[in-house]
Design a protein around this motif. Structure first.
Motif, mmCIF file in Angstrom:
data_model
loop_
_atom_site.group_PDB
_atom_site.id
_atom_site.type_symbol
_atom_site.label_atom_id
_atom_site.label_comp_id
_atom_site.label_asym_id
_atom_site.label_seq_id
_atom_site.Cartn_x
_atom_site.Cartn_y
_atom_site.Cartn_z
ATOM 1 N N SER A 256 0.854 -1.183 0.000
ATOM 2 C CA SER A 256 0.000 0.000 0.000
ATOM 3 C C SER A 256 0.892 1.236 0.000
ATOM 4 O O SER A 256 2.086 1.163 0.305
ATOM 5 C CB SER A 256 -0.899 0.010 1.237
ATOM 6 N N SER A 257 0.313 2.377 -0.320
ATOM 7 C CA SER A 257 1.096 3.612 -0.318
ATOM 8 C C SER A 257 1.613 3.913 1.089
ATOM 9 O O SER A 257 2.731 4.398 1.251
ATOM 10 C CB SER A 257 0.278 4.781 -0.863
ATOM 11 N N ASP A 258 0.840 3.604 2.114
ATOM 12 C CA ASP A 258 1.297 3.826 3.487
ATOM 13 C C ASP A 258 2.498 2.948 3.829
ATOM 14 O O ASP A 258 3.430 3.395 4.501
ATOM 15 C CB ASP A 258 0.162 3.566 4.486
ATOM 16 N N GLU A 259 2.487 1.688 3.357
ATOM 17 C CA GLU A 259 3.618 0.797 3.602
ATOM 18 C C GLU A 259 4.888 1.319 2.920
ATOM 19 O O GLU A 259 5.967 1.282 3.498
ATOM 20 C CB GLU A 259 3.301 -0.617 3.107
ATOM 21 N N VAL A 260 4.746 1.829 1.715
ATOM 22 C CA VAL A 260 5.899 2.373 0.991
ATOM 23 C C VAL A 260 6.420 3.615 1.705
ATOM 24 O O VAL A 260 7.629 3.786 1.879
ATOM 25 C CB VAL A 260 5.536 2.685 -0.475
ATOM 26 N N LYS A 261 5.506 4.492 2.140
ATOM 27 C CA LYS A 261 5.921 5.697 2.870
ATOM 28 C C LYS A 261 6.681 5.325 4.134
ATOM 29 O O LYS A 261 7.715 5.932 4.449
ATOM 30 C CB LYS A 261 4.702 6.546 3.226
ATOM 31 N N ASP A 262 6.185 4.327 4.866
ATOM 32 C CA ASP A 262 6.861 3.886 6.090
ATOM 33 C C ASP A 262 8.232 3.289 5.775
ATOM 34 O O ASP A 262 9.220 3.581 6.456
ATOM 35 C CB ASP A 262 6.010 2.856 6.845
ATOM 36 N N GLU A 263 8.295 2.460 4.737
ATOM 37 C CA GLU A 263 9.552 1.797 4.394
ATOM 38 C C GLU A 263 10.637 2.803 4.025
ATOM 39 O O GLU A 263 11.800 2.636 4.360
ATOM 40 C CB GLU A 263 9.337 0.827 3.226
ATOM 41 N N TYR A 264 10.249 3.869 3.342
ATOM 42 C CA TYR A 264 11.223 4.861 2.889
ATOM 43 C C TYR A 264 11.204 6.127 3.744
ATOM 44 O O TYR A 264 11.760 7.150 3.363
ATOM 45 C CB TYR A 264 10.988 5.196 1.415
ATOM 46 N N ASP A 265 10.574 6.021 4.915
ATOM 47 C CA ASP A 265 10.506 7.128 5.867
ATOM 48 C C ASP A 265 10.041 8.423 5.206
ATOM 49 O O ASP A 265 10.675 9.463 5.327
ATOM 50 C CB ASP A 265 11.873 7.323 6.536
ATOM 51 N N LEU A 266 8.928 8.325 4.480
ATOM 52 C CA LEU A 266 8.386 9.478 3.776
ATOM 53 C C LEU A 266 7.301 10.185 4.575
ATOM 54 O O LEU A 266 6.804 11.218 4.147
ATOM 55 C CB LEU A 266 7.837 9.051 2.395
#
Length: 94
Positions: free
Chosen positions: A76-86
């Motif tokens: 999900s977009s939230d998972e990607v944001k968390d993974e890349y500290d966005l």
């Protein structure tokens, strides 16, 4: 039939490929629903000429992404944001 309706002349082009590769080509054009090997090869060459910046690496990335999607390996977009500290999309300047 007028001259404008006359299809352009075609020239035969001979290429050398292995029997194994030819078998792959034959399987591919049939699987994709082309009427002939020639039609398939013309289409592939036309794409290569019209889209020269689209290269093998792009195709591999697209295929890998498609496999990931089909096998449920998506984020999900939230998972990607968390993974890349966005965070929430805000920048440090805000």
């Amino acid at each position: 039939m007028s001259e404008a309706d006359t299809p352009p002349d075609k020239t035969t082009v001979n290429i050398r490929i292995t029997e194994t590769f030819l078998a792959d080509v034959d399987g591919t054009w049939k699987e994709l629903g082309y009427n002939s090997r020639s039609e398939f090869i013309r289409d592939v060459l036309r794409d290569a000429v019209k889209h020269p910046d689209f290269d093998r690496a792009d195709l591999k990335a697209m295929l890998a992404s498609e496999v990931d999607i089909q096998e449920g390996r998506t984020s999900s977009s939230d998972e990607v944001k968390d993974e890349y500290d966005l965070g929430d999309g805000a920048t440090d300047d805000e």
